[in-house]
Scaffold this motif. Structure first.
Motif, mmCIF file in Angstrom:
data_model
loop_
_atom_site.group_PDB
_atom_site.id
_atom_site.type_symbol
_atom_site.label_atom_id
_atom_site.label_comp_id
_atom_site.label_asym_id
_atom_site.label_seq_id
_atom_site.Cartn_x
_atom_site.Cartn_y
_atom_site.Cartn_z
ATOM 1 N N LYS A 1 0.827 -1.207 0.000
ATOM 2 C CA LYS A 1 0.000 0.000 0.000
ATOM 3 C C LYS A 1 0.864 1.261 0.000
ATOM 4 O O LYS A 1 0.674 2.152 -0.833
ATOM 5 C CB LYS A 1 -0.918 0.011 1.237
ATOM 6 N N SER A 2 1.798 1.312 0.924
ATOM 7 C CA SER A 2 2.629 2.519 1.009
ATOM 8 C C SER A 2 3.493 2.670 -0.233
ATOM 9 O O SER A 2 3.734 3.782 -0.705
ATOM 10 C CB SER A 2 3.513 2.457 2.256
ATOM 11 N N THR A 3 3.958 1.552 -0.758
ATOM 12 C CA THR A 3 4.764 1.618 -1.977
ATOM 13 C C THR A 3 3.923 2.180 -3.122
ATOM 14 O O THR A 3 4.397 3.019 -3.896
ATOM 15 C CB THR A 3 5.292 0.222 -2.333
ATOM 16 N N TYR B 1 2.214 10.881 5.023
ATOM 17 C CA TYR B 1 2.905 9.603 4.948
ATOM 18 C C TYR B 1 2.790 8.853 6.256
ATOM 19 O O TYR B 1 2.677 9.450 7.334
ATOM 20 C CB TYR B 1 4.382 9.824 4.612
ATOM 21 N N GLN B 2 2.885 7.541 6.105
ATOM 22 C CA GLN B 2 2.897 6.686 7.284
ATOM 23 C C GLN B 2 4.036 7.109 8.224
ATOM 24 O O GLN B 2 3.892 7.093 9.432
ATOM 25 C CB GLN B 2 3.110 5.247 6.828
ATOM 26 N N GLU B 3 5.131 7.538 7.634
ATOM 27 C CA GLU B 3 6.302 7.929 8.435
ATOM 28 C C GLU B 3 6.129 9.318 9.028
ATOM 29 O O GLU B 3 6.993 9.785 9.758
ATOM 30 C CB GLU B 3 7.566 7.925 7.567
ATOM 31 N N LEU C 1 -3.788 9.725 2.432
ATOM 32 C CA LEU C 1 -3.606 9.584 3.875
ATOM 33 C C LEU C 1 -3.200 8.147 4.171
ATOM 34 O O LEU C 1 -3.991 7.228 3.996
ATOM 35 C CB LEU C 1 -4.908 9.935 4.596
ATOM 36 N N ASP C 2 -1.954 7.950 4.577
ATOM 37 C CA ASP C 2 -1.444 6.599 4.838
ATOM 38 C C ASP C 2 -1.487 6.343 6.338
ATOM 39 O O ASP C 2 -0.673 6.860 7.091
ATOM 40 C CB ASP C 2 -0.020 6.460 4.295
ATOM 41 N N GLU C 3 -2.420 5.593 6.755
ATOM 42 C CA GLU C 3 -2.674 5.282 8.160
ATOM 43 C C GLU C 3 -2.722 6.535 9.034
ATOM 44 O O GLU C 3 -1.986 6.669 10.002
ATOM 45 C CB GLU C 3 -1.620 4.295 8.688
ATOM 46 N N PRO C 4 -3.613 7.453 8.663
ATOM 47 C CA PRO C 4 -3.637 8.727 9.389
ATOM 48 C C PRO C 4 -4.228 8.624 10.785
ATOM 49 O O PRO C 4 -4.000 9.503 11.603
ATOM 50 C CB PRO C 4 -4.516 9.614 8.503
HETATM 51 MG MG LIG Z 1 2.410 1.140 4.768
#
Ligand SMILES: [Mg+2]
Ligand SMILES: Nc1ncnc2c1ncn2[C@@H]1O[C@H](COP(=O)(O)OP(=O)(O)OP(=O)(O)O)[C@@H](O)[C@H]1O
Lengths: 316, 335
Positions: free
Chosen positions: A85-87, A127-129, A211-214
């Protein structure tokens, strides 16, 4: 984690919309973020991914992924840890170059996408990060990579501080007097950092908000506010891709759910036609065997291992 | 990754001191350390440290031996890199000066050539570090040798007398005395410190340098031109080194191909004493200037106090460790 109105199966998007109560909670992190932008004409394809593949050092992380995103559409991206997903979103945001496939923005093919280009095309990302610089003040974080300045590169620091202060009080709910635009990020709580990353993404009037795991690290209240905000994105005619491990969250805001399984699109499910229970059992099947029986027309015709097997459940 | 891991709200009480950032704490800390050192010199050697002669001497030597390079080295370190090759860049830049000056008779062209060579040397460092991906510490040890070797080969190990340069107008502009009193080196340092401050605090370059040094991953995700920024900082440091090399050589009207090496550790020390973090993301121009004068003042102070030269290293060490300890302690206190 309980989640109020969208928990019941079989509600249409409209029903869900009307079931949602406006929150009366004061001073949450994501307050009052009403995107004030003209709606776009319906049906425009804001983003298309065609046959995207990506490998890292021989490991195929994404395999022939095709997906599109319309105006006023919120896509929920679901998949296990490591599904890609993040990729996938980093390919959309220009962080990674795909090994194969093409990316179209507004119907136009974009070559050599970079982060700057993607941001220029109206993509903003949480980002997730989180992508915050701990030792730097809030204002430098908000304007990271998008500093406001003159033609010679000199910064309009006063403007940026003022805008940050405004965002802090109006959007982030940072009303504490000791938090100023000059405060460094290091001392912020998890939720505050999250709010900062989210507000940063929303500030630049993006057309596509990713929104990556917001909701990670947000309190219940803040999560609800965030979900409301995502709904607001659609209302404003913008688009969003929403990644979350919590299917309840995703289901409640997404128009369509895209399931990634080990780098492939395992299926796409409009939430108007699938109940939450159905989706849950589909997810369970994907998790156990990668096989599922979904007959959805959104599903790519080929390249889905196990997709055609006539297994047990009949969802459609 | 896991929704369960993260719901951590820090219960830390937030005092008004949080807004008072570590950067300010650290600048006040270094100022106090500087004043303490200065006062102890005044107490121990009042004759020397209450006369203006020693300060005029500092104003002349500290800029070219430490401070000018330290300004730009600070930015390189803030961006998470380091440059150890600057002493050799000083000498290599001087090769450009000497050859051009001999060919054209023009000191001005010589200075421009030196700056050009310094920029090229910095560009080389930047390219090696960013495109080949060698850590800057290692890469610039290599280029320190490379540039020094190149210098020695180009001039055949010879020294050059530069007495004839001293009649040129730009000689006075670079190493003369303003109003017959204030060393031009000091004036240049002030100008360059203002330039460096603006670049670091009010320009995209500095904004990007801070972000890259603090969180390179984030810088990439947010579209900051990481390579270009890092390369630019190496180039600026190369040019600063070349300028310092020209000033050093003109001051002593001599160029010798091993020049600059005595400046390496003091310059690095000045940056770290000034509160710049070796891990990147944190540092100030103010701190570096103060650090440079502390480091630059110690030697003269020790002599004036009447200690033998043997004490120099010991006191250097003590001052450096004390100053960086102050930073480390303030850091912990304010975070
Ligand atoms: Mg991810
Ligand atoms: N830069 C990289 N280099 C090498 N491998 C990578 C890189 N980025 C991701 N991967 C690998 O690609 C796979 C997919 O990672 P990705 O982060 O896209 O998964 P995800 O679906 O976002 O997972 P999660 O839900 O845990 O965030 C993982 O196996 C990961 O280790």
């Amino acid at each position: 984690m309980t989640f109020p109105p969208a928990g019941e199966s079989g509600m249409s998007a409209d029903e869900r919309e009307s079931a949602r109560q406006p929150s009366q909670l004061a001073n949450p992190i994501i307050a009052a973020l009403e995107p004030a932008v003209m709606p776009r004409p319906e049906g425009e394809r804001r983003l298309e991914l065609r046959h995207i593949s990506k490998a890292f050092g021989g490991v195929h992380v994404l395999k022939d992924v095709s997906m599109d995103l319309g105006s006023s559409e919120v896509i929920g991206l679901l998949g296990d840890n490591g599904a890609g997903k993040s990729t996938l979103i980093k390919i959309i945001t220009g962080v990674h170059r795909p090994d194969a496939g093409e990316i179209l923005f507004g119907g136009r093919r974009v070559e050599g996408l970079t982060v700057q280009k993607a941001r220029g095309l109206g993509v903003e990302t949480v980002y997730q990060e989180r992508a915050l610089a701990d030792q730097l003040p809030l204002w430098r974080n908000i304007f990271m990579g998008r500093a406001v300045g003159g033609p010679l590169g000199f910064l309009k620091v006063g403007d940026m501080r003022r805008m940050t202060a405004k965002l802090m009080s109006e959007s982030m709910g940072f009303t504490s007097a000791v938090l100023t635009p000059n405060t460094v990020v290091k001392g912020l709580s998890g939720g505050e950092r999250q709010g900062l990353a989210i507000v940063r993404a929303l500030h630049f009037q993006a057309d596509i908000i990713i929104l990556d795991e917001p909701t990670m690290g947000l309190s219940l209240r803040e999560t609800e506010k965030l979900l409301q905000f995502v709904e607001g994105i659609r209302t404003a005619g913008k688009s969003a891709i929403f990644i979350d491990h919590n299917i309840f969250h995703v289901y409640s805001v997404a128009d369509r759910i895209v399931v990634l399984d080990r780098g492939r699109v395992a299926g796409q499910f409009p939430t108007s036609r699938y109940s939450l229970d159905e989706l849950l059992s589909i997810m369970r099947e994907v998790a156990t065997g990668g096989a599922f029986t979904e007959q959805e027309r959104y599903r790519p015709a080929a390249g889905l291992p196990g997709a055609a097997t006539g297994a047990s459940e009949d969802h459609a | 990754m896991n929704p369960g891991v993260a719901t951590k709200r820090s219960p830390r009480p937030r005092s008004a001191l949080t807004a008072f950032t570590t950067s300010w704490a650290s600048q006040i800390g270094i100022t106090v350390a500087f004043l303490a050192l200065w006062l102890s010199f005044i107490v121990l050697a009042p004759n020397t440290f209450l006369s203006d002669r020693i300060y005029l001497a500092f104003a002349q030597t500290v800029p070219y031996s430490v401070a000018i390079v330290a300004l730009f080295l600070t930015m390189v370190i803030i961006a998470g890199d380091i440059d150890l090759s600057f002493p050799s860049e000083m000498a290599l830049g001087m090769v450009g000066f000497v050859f051009t000056w001999q060919a054209t008779g023009s000191v001005e062209l010589g200075v421009l050539a030196a700056l050009g060579v310094g920029a090229l040397a910095g560009l080389f460092n930047g390219l090696v570090v960013t495109y080949i991906g060698i850590p800057a510490l290692v890469a610039t040890i290599g280029s320190w040798y490379l540039f020094r070797g190149l210098t020695l080969v180009l001039v055949n190990g010879k020294s050059y007398a530069l007495v004839a340069t001293s009649t040129a107008p730009s000689y006075d502009l670079l190493v003369g005395k303003l109003g017959g009193v204030i060393p031009m080196e000091f004036v240049w340092l002030l100008i360059l410190a203002v330039v460096a401050w603006f670049l670091l605090n009010r320009h995209r370059l500095g904004q990007n340098a801070y972000v890259i040094g603090d969180n390179r991953l984030a810088a990439g995700l947010m579209g900051i031109p990481i390579r270009r920024t890092r390369i630019a900082l190496f180039v600026l440091t190369g040019m600063a080194a070349a300028l310092a090399g020209v000033m050093t050589s003109l001051q002593i009207v001599n160029f010798y191909p091993t020049m600059g090496d005595g400046f390496q550790l003091p310059t690095l020390a000045a940056v770290f004493v000034g509160g710049t973090s070796v891990f990147g993301g944190r540092g100030t121009i103010y701190g570096t200037v103060i650090g440079a004068f502390m480091i630059g003042g110690i030697q003269a102070g020790i002599v004036a106090v009447g200690l033998t030269d043997y004490y120099t290293n010991m006191i250097y060490g003590a001052v450096i460790l004390a100053a960086v300890s102050v930073h480390a302690l303030l850091q912990r206190r304010f975070e």
